[in-house]
Write an enzyme that holds these catalytic residues in place. Structure first.
Site, short mmCIF file in Angstrom:
data_model
loop_
_atom_site.label_atom_id
_atom_site.label_comp_id
_atom_site.label_asym_id
_atom_site.label_seq_id
_atom_site.Cartn_x
_atom_site.Cartn_y
_atom_site.Cartn_z
N SER A 1 -50.13 -40.66 -50.31
CA SER A 1 -49.88 -41.26 -49.00
C SER A 1 -50.24 -40.28 -47.89
O SER A 1 -50.66 -40.67 -46.81
CB SER A 1 -48.41 -41.67 -48.88
OG SER A 1 -47.58 -40.52 -48.98
N GLY B 1 -35.96 -30.70 -52.01
CA GLY B 1 -36.51 -30.36 -53.31
C GLY B 1 -36.46 -31.48 -54.33
O GLY B 1 -36.73 -31.25 -55.52
N VAL B 2 -36.11 -32.71 -53.90
CA VAL B 2 -36.00 -33.80 -54.87
C VAL B 2 -37.37 -34.14 -55.46
O VAL B 2 -37.53 -34.24 -56.69
CB VAL B 2 -35.35 -35.05 -54.22
CG1 VAL B 2 -35.41 -36.25 -55.19
CG2 VAL B 2 -33.91 -34.76 -53.83
N LEU B 3 -38.38 -34.28 -54.61
CA LEU B 3 -39.72 -34.59 -55.14
C LEU B 3 -40.20 -33.46 -56.06
O LEU B 3 -40.76 -33.71 -57.12
CB LEU B 3 -40.73 -34.79 -54.00
CG LEU B 3 -42.17 -34.99 -54.50
CD1 LEU B 3 -42.31 -36.28 -55.29
CD2 LEU B 3 -43.16 -34.95 -53.34
N THR B 4 -39.95 -32.23 -55.66
CA THR B 4 -40.38 -31.09 -56.48
C THR B 4 -39.79 -31.19 -57.88
O THR B 4 -40.48 -30.99 -58.88
CB THR B 4 -39.94 -29.77 -55.80
OG1 THR B 4 -40.47 -29.77 -54.47
CG2 THR B 4 -40.45 -28.55 -56.54
N PHE C 1 -53.44 -48.02 -57.07
CA PHE C 1 -52.18 -48.06 -57.82
C PHE C 1 -51.16 -47.21 -57.10
O PHE C 1 -51.49 -46.54 -56.13
CB PHE C 1 -52.35 -47.58 -59.28
CG PHE C 1 -52.99 -46.23 -59.43
CD1 PHE C 1 -52.22 -45.08 -59.52
CD2 PHE C 1 -54.38 -46.10 -59.48
CE1 PHE C 1 -52.83 -43.83 -59.66
CE2 PHE C 1 -54.97 -44.86 -59.62
CZ PHE C 1 -54.21 -43.73 -59.70
N VAL D 1 -38.63 -40.63 -52.02
CA VAL D 1 -37.29 -40.06 -51.90
C VAL D 1 -36.63 -40.71 -50.69
O VAL D 1 -37.27 -40.88 -49.64
CB VAL D 1 -37.36 -38.51 -51.74
CG1 VAL D 1 -35.98 -37.93 -51.47
CG2 VAL D 1 -37.97 -37.88 -53.00
N TYR E 1 -49.42 -33.02 -52.32
CA TYR E 1 -49.54 -32.83 -53.77
C TYR E 1 -50.25 -31.57 -54.24
O TYR E 1 -50.19 -31.24 -55.42
CB TYR E 1 -50.17 -34.08 -54.39
CG TYR E 1 -49.25 -35.28 -54.34
CD1 TYR E 1 -48.19 -35.39 -55.23
CD2 TYR E 1 -49.39 -36.25 -53.36
CE1 TYR E 1 -47.33 -36.47 -55.17
CE2 TYR E 1 -48.53 -37.33 -53.29
CZ TYR E 1 -47.50 -37.43 -54.19
OH TYR E 1 -46.63 -38.49 -54.13
C1 LIG Z 1 -43.18 -37.53 -49.77
C2 LIG Z 1 -41.73 -37.48 -50.26
C3 LIG Z 1 -41.66 -38.12 -51.63
C4 LIG Z 1 -41.30 -36.00 -50.32
O1 LIG Z 1 -40.02 -35.90 -50.94
P1 LIG Z 1 -39.07 -34.63 -50.69
O2 LIG Z 1 -37.96 -34.71 -51.66
O3 LIG Z 1 -38.75 -34.50 -49.27
O4 LIG Z 1 -40.02 -33.41 -51.10
P2 LIG Z 1 -39.51 -31.93 -51.40
O5 LIG Z 1 -38.23 -31.65 -50.68
O6 LIG Z 1 -39.50 -31.69 -52.87
O7 LIG Z 1 -40.68 -31.11 -50.73
C5 LIG Z 1 -41.48 -30.19 -51.40
C6 LIG Z 1 -42.41 -29.56 -50.42
O8 LIG Z 1 -43.30 -30.55 -49.91
C7 LIG Z 1 -43.24 -30.59 -48.49
N1 LIG Z 1 -43.39 -31.99 -48.14
C8 LIG Z 1 -42.73 -33.02 -48.68
N2 LIG Z 1 -43.13 -34.16 -48.10
C9 LIG Z 1 -44.05 -33.84 -47.18
C10 LIG Z 1 -44.80 -34.58 -46.26
N3 LIG Z 1 -44.67 -35.90 -46.17
N4 LIG Z 1 -45.67 -33.92 -45.48
C11 LIG Z 1 -45.79 -32.59 -45.57
N5 LIG Z 1 -45.07 -31.82 -46.43
C12 LIG Z 1 -44.22 -32.45 -47.22
C13 LIG Z 1 -41.89 -30.05 -48.16
O9 LIG Z 1 -41.86 -29.55 -46.85
C14 LIG Z 1 -41.72 -28.98 -49.21
O10 LIG Z 1 -42.46 -27.82 -48.81
P3 LIG Z 1 -42.12 -26.37 -49.40
O11 LIG Z 1 -42.39 -26.43 -50.87
O12 LIG Z 1 -43.08 -25.50 -48.68
O13 LIG Z 1 -40.69 -26.15 -49.07
C15 LIG Z 1 -40.79 -38.21 -49.30
O14 LIG Z 1 -40.91 -37.63 -48.02
C16 LIG Z 1 -41.08 -39.70 -49.18
O15 LIG Z 1 -40.52 -40.47 -49.93
N6 LIG Z 1 -41.96 -40.12 -48.25
C17 LIG Z 1 -42.28 -41.51 -48.02
C18 LIG Z 1 -42.95 -42.18 -49.21
C19 LIG Z 1 -44.18 -41.44 -49.66
O16 LIG Z 1 -45.00 -41.00 -48.86
N7 LIG Z 1 -44.33 -41.32 -50.98
C20 LIG Z 1 -45.46 -40.68 -51.60
C21 LIG Z 1 -46.35 -41.74 -52.10
S1 LIG Z 1 -47.85 -41.04 -52.78
#
Ligand SMILES: CC(C)(COP(=O)(O)OP(=O)(O)OC[C@H]1O[C@@H](n2cnc3c(N)ncnc32)[C@H](O)[C@@H]1OP(=O)(O)O)[C@@H](O)C(=O)NCCC(=O)NCCS
Length: 399
Positions: free
Chosen positions: A118, A92-95, A399, A84, A123
């Protein structure tokens, strides 16, 4: 979450989505990088989060069968490319992307979904549990024991030879542990460009032909103070169908000249590399980390497909708010699994069930730390022997 549209990526939107991923992973997406990655980043099976025309979040997967205990393989989504954009995180975008992706997996008939995380904090809330682990070893060159498996030959391939040979060899070698996945063409499209191009590739040949391979790269270790220090070899990928092939590949790596140490992350927990050496301390385990995370998308199908160890039947109750079709009670026994209305012995979350499913975690261990709600403590030793597997699960594919 408001203001975002979550939908399947359309043809022509791949590069914009890839740039979201690149930014999130702190990689600059140049034309050259995109030229090399385009074939492995198709729109198919990829979801985007959009504000207007602009993509700000992405989550993809490719189809790959995954081996479960007992040797069957199940259709699985290998989830990749999740990101994201930094100016849209924590809304909430990832959710929303995960919800869309899991629903899509269900429609496609994926029984499982798997990913490399990551960060280990992300997850679990989506029903994924850490399901395989790998150890990192650091070996300093030393002699092999006389009784270590021997025989066979090792040859280095050119990049062109490796691109040609490895996909077929990996497929022929088969999925020998729970947690291993097939590597479809979309995976090899990436591997041919990046992994094979950037690594040395050696193949082991035993009495029945090619039976193992290793991809490794070198890192300079010379410094001003240590001008004679040899390079480090870093093992990216090492697979073998038998212990003689594995021993042959390790022996080869440890005999490469001008090398001071071999690093191998993500190795199977029970790989006996150190026990083949005259000085077992030359092989240090420097870390143990989660390898893949697993999500049971279709719990009844997943439970029905795996084999079970010896043990009295146990009834588990699964509550799955995200995929309510999975919620129910299941009677597990060495002869199979079925839905039941009997009282639950153990209550598990989707995350906990995923940690148990491939045989990595023991039910009694998770119960002792409050991760399983135990209605009948007498069921725990039976659950331990039901879930146990002959070898630790391992994926071994990045992957
Ligand atoms: C990880 C990532 C995809 C999360 O996206 P996001 O849209 O911020 O996630 P959401 O807003 O849907 O968060 C959902 C929940 O996860 C938690 N969360 C999201 N990312 C988190 C992180 N990196 N560490 C801890 N908690 C995290 C949020 O606090 C939220 O908690 P809640 O349900 O208690 O409110 C984004 O931070 C990102 O792109 N990070 C860098 C790339 C990466 O790590 N990608 C994953 C590869 S496996």
């Amino acid at each position: 979450m408001t203001g975002y549209e979550i939908r399947a990526l359309a043809a022509g939107e791949e590069r914009a989505a890839f740039e979201v991923l690149g930014r999130a992973l702190h990689v600059t997406v140049t034309d050259e990088l995109w030229r090399r990655r385009a074939a492995s980043f198709p729109a198919e099976r990829r979801f985007g989060a959009f504000t207007g025309e602009q993509v700000v979040g992405v989550a993809g997967s490719f189809a790959a069968r995954l081996a479960v205990p007992g040797g069957k393989t199940l259709p699985a989504a290998a989830v990749d490319g999740v990101a994201v954009r930094a100016d849209h995180t924590r809304r909430g975008v990832l959710t929303a992307l995960m919800a869309a992706q899991l629903a899509d997996c269900g429609r496609r008939g994926d029984v499982l979904a798997t990913l490399h995380a990551s960060e280990a904090t992300i997850y679990g809330r989506f029903g994924y549990g850490a399901a395989t682990r790998g150890k990192t070893v650091r070996i300093t060159p030393t002699a092999f024991r006389d009784d270590a498996p021997a025989g066979g030959t090792v040859r280095l391939l050119t990049t062109a030879e490796a691109r040609e040979l490895l996909p077929g060899l990996y497929a022929e070698m088969g999925l020998t542990r729970p947690g291993m996945i097939e590597r479809p063409e979309v995976w090899w499209a990436h591997a041919r460009e990046r992994l094979i191009g950037e690594h040395q590739v050696a193949v082991h040949t035993g009495p029945r032909g090619d039976d193992g391979f290793v991809l490794y790269r070198t890192e300079a270790r010379r410094t001003f103070d240590h001008p004679n220090r040899g390079a480090a070899l870093v093992v990216q990928d090492l697979h073998a169908t038998n212990t003689a092939a594995a021993a042959g590949l390790w022996r080869f790596l440890l005999r490469v000249d001008l090398v001071s140490e071999v690093h191998a992350p993500g190795r199977p927990l029970d790989e006996p590399a150190g026990a083949m050496l005259t000085d077992p301390r030359a092989c240090a385990v420097t870390g143990v980390d989660d390898d893949t995370w697993l999500r049971l998308v279709d719990v009844p199908a997943a439970l029905a497909a795996r084999s079970w160890g010896p043990g009295e039947p146990v009834v588990i109750e699964v509550t799955d708010p995200q995929l309510p079709g999975n919620t129910g009670r299941y009677r597990l026994s060495p002869t199979g699994t079925r839905s039941t209305t009997a009282a639950a012995d153990l209550r598990v979350t989707p995350e906990t069930l995923a940690m148990l499913y491939l045989g990595d975690a023991r039910p009694s261990t998770l119960a002792a730390i409050g991760r399983i709600d135990v209605a009948d403590p007498a069921a725990l030793p039976h659950a331990d022997t039901l879930f146990v597997t002959a070898v630790p699960p391992w994926c071994g594919t990045g992957f």
